[in-house]
Structure formats: C-alpha cells, structure tokens
Design a protein around this motif. Structure first.
Motif, PDB file in Angstrom:
ATOM      1  N   GLN A 151      -7.973  -1.766  11.514  1.00 13.63           N
ATOM      2  CA  GLN A 151      -8.226  -0.657  10.685  1.00 13.63           C
ATOM      3  C   GLN A 151      -7.734  -1.325   9.150  1.00 13.63           C
ATOM      4  OE1 GLN A 151      -7.034   3.545  11.278  1.00 13.63           O
ATOM      5  NE2 GLN A 151      -7.672   4.098   9.097  1.00 13.63           N
ATOM      6  N   VAL A 152      -8.598  -1.594   8.339  1.00 16.69           N
ATOM      7  CA  VAL A 152      -8.011  -1.934   7.015  1.00 16.69           C
ATOM      8  C   VAL A 152      -9.164  -1.495   6.028  1.00 16.69           C
ATOM      9  CG1 VAL A 152      -7.278  -3.692   5.729  1.00 16.69           C
ATOM     10  CG2 VAL A 152      -6.727  -3.823   7.917  1.00 16.69           C
ATOM     11  N   ALA A 153      -8.721  -0.210   5.647  1.00 15.51           N
ATOM     12  CA  ALA A 153      -9.771   0.143   4.418  1.00 15.51           C
ATOM     13  C   ALA A 153      -9.547  -0.957   3.273  1.00 15.51           C
ATOM     14  CB  ALA A 153      -9.482   1.778   4.230  1.00 15.51           C
ATOM     15  N   LEU A 154     -10.534  -0.934   2.470  1.00 15.66           N
ATOM     16  CA  LEU A 154     -10.619  -1.805   1.393  1.00 15.66           C
ATOM     17  C   LEU A 154     -11.311  -1.322   0.201  1.00 15.66           C
ATOM     18  CD1 LEU A 154      -9.403  -3.927  -0.387  1.00 15.66           C
ATOM     19  CD2 LEU A 154     -11.248  -5.614   0.800  1.00 15.66           C
ATOM     20  N   GLU A 155     -11.247  -0.623  -0.769  1.00 12.38           N
ATOM     21  CA  GLU A 155     -11.995   0.057  -1.745  1.00 12.38           C
ATOM     22  C   GLU A 155     -11.853  -0.698  -3.033  1.00 12.38           C
ATOM     23  OE1 GLU A 155     -10.725   4.056  -2.122  1.00 12.38           O
ATOM     24  OE2 GLU A 155     -11.348   4.600  -0.130  1.00 12.38           O
ATOM     25  N   LEU A 156     -12.764  -1.627  -3.395  1.00  7.39           N
ATOM     26  CA  LEU A 156     -12.741  -2.354  -4.495  1.00  7.39           C
ATOM     27  C   LEU A 156     -13.497  -1.835  -5.718  1.00  7.39           C
ATOM     28  CD1 LEU A 156     -13.358  -5.899  -2.602  1.00  7.39           C
ATOM     29  CD2 LEU A 156     -11.321  -5.248  -3.691  1.00  7.39           C
ATOM     30  N   PRO A 157     -13.077  -2.065  -6.906  1.00  4.27           N
ATOM     31  CA  PRO A 157     -13.669  -1.360  -7.986  1.00  4.27           C
ATOM     32  C   PRO A 157     -14.981  -1.854  -8.377  1.00  4.27           C
ATOM     33  CG  PRO A 157     -12.163  -2.924  -8.909  1.00  4.27           C
ATOM     34  CD  PRO A 157     -11.941  -2.699  -7.275  1.00  4.27           C
ATOM     35  N   GLU A 158     -15.810  -1.094  -8.718  1.00  3.26           N
ATOM     36  CA  GLU A 158     -17.342  -1.570  -8.963  1.00  3.26           C
ATOM     37  C   GLU A 158     -17.708  -2.003 -10.285  1.00  3.26           C
ATOM     38  OE1 GLU A 158     -20.040   1.538  -7.810  1.00  3.26           O
ATOM     39  OE2 GLU A 158     -19.471   1.533  -5.708  1.00  3.26           O
ATOM     40  N   ALA A 159     -16.825  -1.604 -11.259  1.00  6.67           N
ATOM     41  CA  ALA A 159     -16.755  -1.933 -12.511  1.00  6.67           C
ATOM     42  C   ALA A 159     -15.536  -2.254 -13.157  1.00  6.67           C
ATOM     43  CB  ALA A 159     -17.834  -0.900 -13.576  1.00  6.67           C
ATOM     44  N   LYS A 160     -15.458  -2.895 -14.522  1.00  6.40           N
ATOM     45  CA  LYS A 160     -14.313  -3.322 -14.760  1.00  6.40           C
ATOM     46  C   LYS A 160     -14.019  -1.974 -15.897  1.00  6.40           C
ATOM     47  CE  LYS A 160     -11.463  -6.908 -17.135  1.00  6.40           C
ATOM     48  NZ  LYS A 160     -11.479  -8.301 -17.457  1.00  6.40           N
ATOM     49  N   THR A 161     -12.612  -1.457 -15.602  1.00  9.94           N
ATOM     50  CA  THR A 161     -12.063  -0.471 -16.552  1.00  9.94           C
ATOM     51  C   THR A 161     -10.865  -0.828 -17.215  1.00  9.94           C
ATOM     52  OG1 THR A 161     -10.958   0.598 -14.783  1.00  9.94           O
ATOM     53  CG2 THR A 161     -13.339   1.332 -15.034  1.00  9.94           C
ATOM     54  N   ALA A 162     -10.347  -0.083 -18.515  1.00  5.79           N
ATOM     55  CA  ALA A 162      -9.215  -0.429 -18.987  1.00  5.79           C
ATOM     56  C   ALA A 162      -7.853   0.082 -18.086  1.00  5.79           C
ATOM     57  CB  ALA A 162      -9.259   0.510 -20.470  1.00  5.79           C
ATOM     58  N   PRO A 163      -6.870  -0.708 -17.959  1.00  7.43           N
ATOM     59  CA  PRO A 163      -5.942  -0.179 -17.206  1.00  7.43           C
ATOM     60  C   PRO A 163      -5.106   1.126 -17.623  1.00  7.43           C
ATOM     61  CG  PRO A 163      -5.248  -1.972 -18.824  1.00  7.43           C
ATOM     62  CD  PRO A 163      -6.735  -1.868 -18.842  1.00  7.43           C
ATOM     63  N   VAL A 164      -4.693   1.678 -16.661  1.00 10.07           N
ATOM     64  CA  VAL A 164      -3.989   3.103 -16.869  1.00 10.07           C
ATOM     65  C   VAL A 164      -2.655   3.089 -16.722  1.00 10.07           C
ATOM     66  CG1 VAL A 164      -3.899   5.358 -16.156  1.00 10.07           C
ATOM     67  CG2 VAL A 164      -6.184   4.558 -16.422  1.00 10.07           C
ATOM     68  N   GLY A 165      -1.836   3.358 -17.531  1.00  6.53           N
ATOM     69  CA  GLY A 165      -0.426   3.155 -17.294  1.00  6.53           C
ATOM     70  C   GLY A 165       0.207   1.820 -17.317  1.00  6.53           C
ATOM     71  N   HIS A 214      -2.294  -8.377   6.660  1.00 12.01           N
ATOM     72  CA  HIS A 214      -1.121  -8.937   5.913  1.00 12.01           C
ATOM     73  C   HIS A 214      -1.543  -9.216   4.416  1.00 12.01           C
ATOM     74  CE1 HIS A 214       0.599 -13.058   4.435  1.00 12.01           C
ATOM     75  NE2 HIS A 214       1.652 -12.400   4.835  1.00 12.01           N
ATOM     76  N   PHE A 215      -2.913  -9.148   4.179  1.00 13.22           N
ATOM     77  CA  PHE A 215      -3.308  -9.130   2.708  1.00 13.22           C
ATOM     78  C   PHE A 215      -3.117  -7.893   2.117  1.00 13.22           C
ATOM     79  CE2 PHE A 215      -6.363 -12.874   3.425  1.00 13.22           C
ATOM     80  CZ  PHE A 215      -5.746 -13.557   2.558  1.00 13.22           C
ATOM     81  N   VAL A 216      -2.879  -6.734   2.752  1.00 16.89           N
ATOM     82  CA  VAL A 216      -2.715  -5.341   2.238  1.00 16.89           C
ATOM     83  C   VAL A 216      -1.560  -5.265   1.522  1.00 16.89           C
ATOM     84  CG1 VAL A 216      -2.089  -3.135   2.835  1.00 16.89           C
ATOM     85  CG2 VAL A 216      -4.034  -4.372   4.152  1.00 16.89           C
ATOM     86  N   LYS A 241     -10.904  -9.903  -0.097  1.00 19.22           N
ATOM     87  CA  LYS A 241     -12.218  -9.445  -0.297  1.00 19.22           C
ATOM     88  C   LYS A 241     -13.307 -10.279   0.758  1.00 19.22           C
ATOM     89  CE  LYS A 241     -16.212  -8.791  -3.460  1.00 19.22           C
ATOM     90  NZ  LYS A 241     -16.500  -8.800  -4.890  1.00 19.22           N
ATOM     91  N   ARG A 242     -13.109 -11.710   0.568  1.00 19.36           N
ATOM     92  CA  ARG A 242     -14.014 -12.666   1.466  1.00 19.36           C
ATOM     93  C   ARG A 242     -13.656 -12.516   2.829  1.00 19.36           C
ATOM     94  NH1 ARG A 242     -13.956 -18.163  -1.376  1.00 19.36           N
ATOM     95  NH2 ARG A 242     -15.638 -18.774   0.386  1.00 19.36           N
ATOM     96  N   LEU A 243     -12.654 -12.472   3.194  1.00 19.49           N
ATOM     97  CA  LEU A 243     -12.231 -11.962   4.704  1.00 19.49           C
ATOM     98  C   LEU A 243     -12.716 -10.622   5.364  1.00 19.49           C
ATOM     99  CD1 LEU A 243     -10.831 -13.126   7.329  1.00 19.49           C
ATOM    100  CD2 LEU A 243      -8.604 -12.243   6.309  1.00 19.49           C
ATOM    101  N   SER A 244     -12.618  -9.873   4.416  1.00 21.00           N
ATOM    102  CA  SER A 244     -13.031  -8.607   4.876  1.00 21.00           C
ATOM    103  C   SER A 244     -14.658  -8.603   5.190  1.00 21.00           C
ATOM    104  CB  SER A 244     -12.611  -7.418   3.694  1.00 21.00           C
ATOM    105  OG  SER A 244     -13.218  -6.289   4.153  1.00 21.00           O
ATOM    106  N   GLN A 245     -15.379  -9.162   4.369  1.00 17.99           N
ATOM    107  CA  GLN A 245     -16.699  -9.248   4.142  1.00 17.99           C
ATOM    108  C   GLN A 245     -17.013 -10.089   5.577  1.00 17.99           C
ATOM    109  OE1 GLN A 245     -17.874 -10.801   0.483  1.00 17.99           O
ATOM    110  NE2 GLN A 245     -17.816  -8.616  -0.557  1.00 17.99           N
ATOM    111  N   LEU A 246     -16.368 -11.225   5.602  1.00 19.28           N
ATOM    112  CA  LEU A 246     -16.629 -12.233   6.784  1.00 19.28           C
ATOM    113  C   LEU A 246     -16.702 -11.615   8.086  1.00 19.28           C
ATOM    114  CD1 LEU A 246     -17.121 -15.373   7.908  1.00 19.28           C
ATOM    115  CD2 LEU A 246     -14.758 -15.386   7.956  1.00 19.28           C
TER     116      LEU A 246
END
Length: 331
Positions: free
Chosen positions: A273-287, A235-237, A258-263
């Motif tokens: 099957q729920v892939a979750l790719e979280l950013p490792e570092a903060k970057t400037a927004p694009v577009g 549902h979070f997707v 993120k917390r539910l995925s880790q739990l």
C-alpha cells in the motif's frame, strides 16, 4: 561502530513527515502545512551523499539543506493520528539478534537524507510492517546493509554468511538484490526495458545481475523480483520533498517513484500500500522561498537531472568494481 542503539531496540525517532506517511500509507505533499528554510550550516560530507561532485552535488545539497517547520495544528493532528494508529496496530519489534548484529558488526553512523541513517531504516521497517504485511519488514530494515547508491557499506562482504544466518532464504535474497536493483532503476535501461514490454510482463522468468558489495552474480526469479520492486516503492516514500512537489518535479527520485508506481500498476504487481498523489499542474511554492539554484532546478527538464543521477551511479559502480549489466529472462 555506530552506538545509536540499545540492546532492545533501535534508538530512532520518526519525524512528522514519516509519521504521516505511515499513518496514511503513502507519500503526500504537505504544502501549506510547513515552512521550508535553507540551512546555512548544512554539511553534506556527513551524509551518505558526501562523495558526490559537480552539478550532482550542488543539486543534492539544494535538496537536502532544508529545515522544516510545521504548522502547530498540522503537527498536532499528525501526532494524534499516528498515536491512535500505532496504538491500534503497533509495528512488530525488531529481532534483537538483528539489532545486536547491526550494533556489533555494522556501521550506520552516516546521516541520511533527513536525520540519521537509523531513523531511515526504522521508518522503512515500520512502514513495511504496516503496509506490506504479507512479507517480512526485515528486508526494509536491512535494504542498504550491503551498500547504498553512493558506495557506503555498513558491513564487509566477509560478514555476509553471519548476516544470512540471521535471515530466512527469502529475506537474504531480497536484501542481496535491493542495492543492485536500486542502481539498475537509476541507470535507466531496466525501467525502460520493462516499460517497453508491458504486454508480456507476465512472462518474465528472472533477472540476472551482480551484487553491489562484491560483484558476485545474482539471480532473482520473477515473483521475488516483483516483491523487491514493491520494497523499492515503499523506500521511495522516504525521499519525497515535504511540500511543494510541483516545483520539484525534476527531482530524479520523484520521477523514478512515479515511473515505478505506474509500472507496477501496469504489471498488476502493486502489492504494497503506497498512495502517491502527484500534482497535476505547476503552482507557486507555499511557505518556501527557493534559492536561485532551486529556481533553476525547477525549470530543468527531468531528462537532464536524471542524466546527472545516472552518471553518478555509473561512477560509483565503476569505483566499487560493480558491473551494472543485467539480463531479463523471459519464459
């Protein structure tokens, strides 16, 4: 009543972000593939979040009042991939009896975070059908029929026996529990207690809580509880930003996802099957050119935005006469 249906199917078109999620099996940051603009005529009162007030309302308005324009090549790639995926593995049709009940006995006329409520429900059904085939996608379709987190109720509690007559015992329990567990996830204590007991999650016996729609006591055994959390993970997707996640890391839904995925990983209970790719570092927004409020939100600690979300949930439960207390029972 909502008339956005036909006798044979639910009239709901999936957008490109949803098609990409179903095809790839998860939530993804599409930064660089879209342009995100502020909607000048957005009316939050037409959505399920219309009852929010104060800062929580301002933050939600900032999150929702956006229009996404896709790069032509990226859009074409997503459409092609989805068509191939759906042709090879079409989602099962939705039970016509359930459709009839949703049309005749329920009201799904409110808009959702992105598009109509029915589009959200159909997405959840199709995602679950493809990526959690071990269990019924009807749960994902009907997850909010007994209440959303903002006190919109598609049906009256008096119709619960009619609904149950259309469902299996498993589906009934999962649908009843979903709105309650959603509020408990928002309200901090449940997630924290589970995270503090990672070494004995295998000894969990049951969760006792209260049904949102009428505050009736509800018991869900451990096996069904973990299954329900997997429905929540899917549902979070559908609540993730389209792009530039590193600038939206204070978003309460992203934090809970993120917390539910880790739990679920820690408990060995990640079933869907729920892939979750979280950013490792903060970057400037694009577009995307954030507003002043958007830039302020990006600087806020997650603890502040989560506190606002929890305050709203507690308020809504109080207004509905819903008891947010719960008990985890251990073997």
């Amino acid at each position: 009543m909502n008339n956005n249906t036909t006798d044979a199917s639910l009239d709901a078109t999936l957008n490109l972000q949803r098609k990409a999620a179903i095809t790839r099996g998860g939530a993804f940051d599409h930064g660089g593939q879209v342009r995100v603009r502020r909607l000048s005529d957005f009316d939050m009162n037409r959505t399920i979040f219309g009852g929010l007030g104060g800062l929580a309302r301002k933050f939600m308005d900032e999150k929702l009042a956006r229009e996404v324009e896709w790069d032509a090549v990226a859009a074409s790639d997503i459409e092609t991939a989805y068509a191939e995926f759906d042709s090879a593995r079409p989602a099962p049709p939705i039970n016509p009896q359930l459709i009839d009940f949703m049309v005749r006995e329920c009201d799904f006329s409110m808009e959702h975070a992105d598009g109509t409520f029915l589009e959200h429900l159909v997405f959840c059904h199709h995602y679950a059908a493809h990526h959690y085939p071990e269990h019924s996608p009807n749960v994902a379709l009907l997850h909010s029929i007994l209440g959303t987190a903002t006190n919109t109720f598609a049906m009256d509690a008096a119709k619960i026996p009619q609904l149950k007559a259309l469902l299996t015992d498993f589906e009934s329990l999962q649908v009843e529990a979903f709105p309650s567990i959603l509020r408990l996830l928002y309200n901090k204590d449940l997630l924290e207690e589970l995270e503090q007991n990672t070494q004995r999650l295998g000894d969990l016996d049951a969760l006792h809580c209260f049904r949102v729609i009428d505050n009736e006591p509800l018991r869900i055994d451990a096996d069904n509880f973990w299954i329900n959390l997997n429905y929540h993970l899917m549902h979070f997707v559908d609540f993730m930003p389209t792009a530039n996640w590193s600038t939206h890391q204070s978003d309460p839904l992203l934090q809970m996802f993120k917390r539910l995925s880790q739990l679920l990983d820690q408990a060995g209970q990640r079933q869907a099957q729920v892939a979750l790719e979280l950013p490792e570092a903060k970057t400037a927004p694009v577009g995307e050119n954030p507003t002043l409020l958007g830039r302020i939100m990006a600087l806020l600690p997650a603890s502040i935005t989560l506190a606002l979300a929890r305050k709203s949930v507690r308020r809504y439960s109080a207004l509905a006469g819903h008891d947010l207390s719960y008990q985890l029972v251990w073997k």
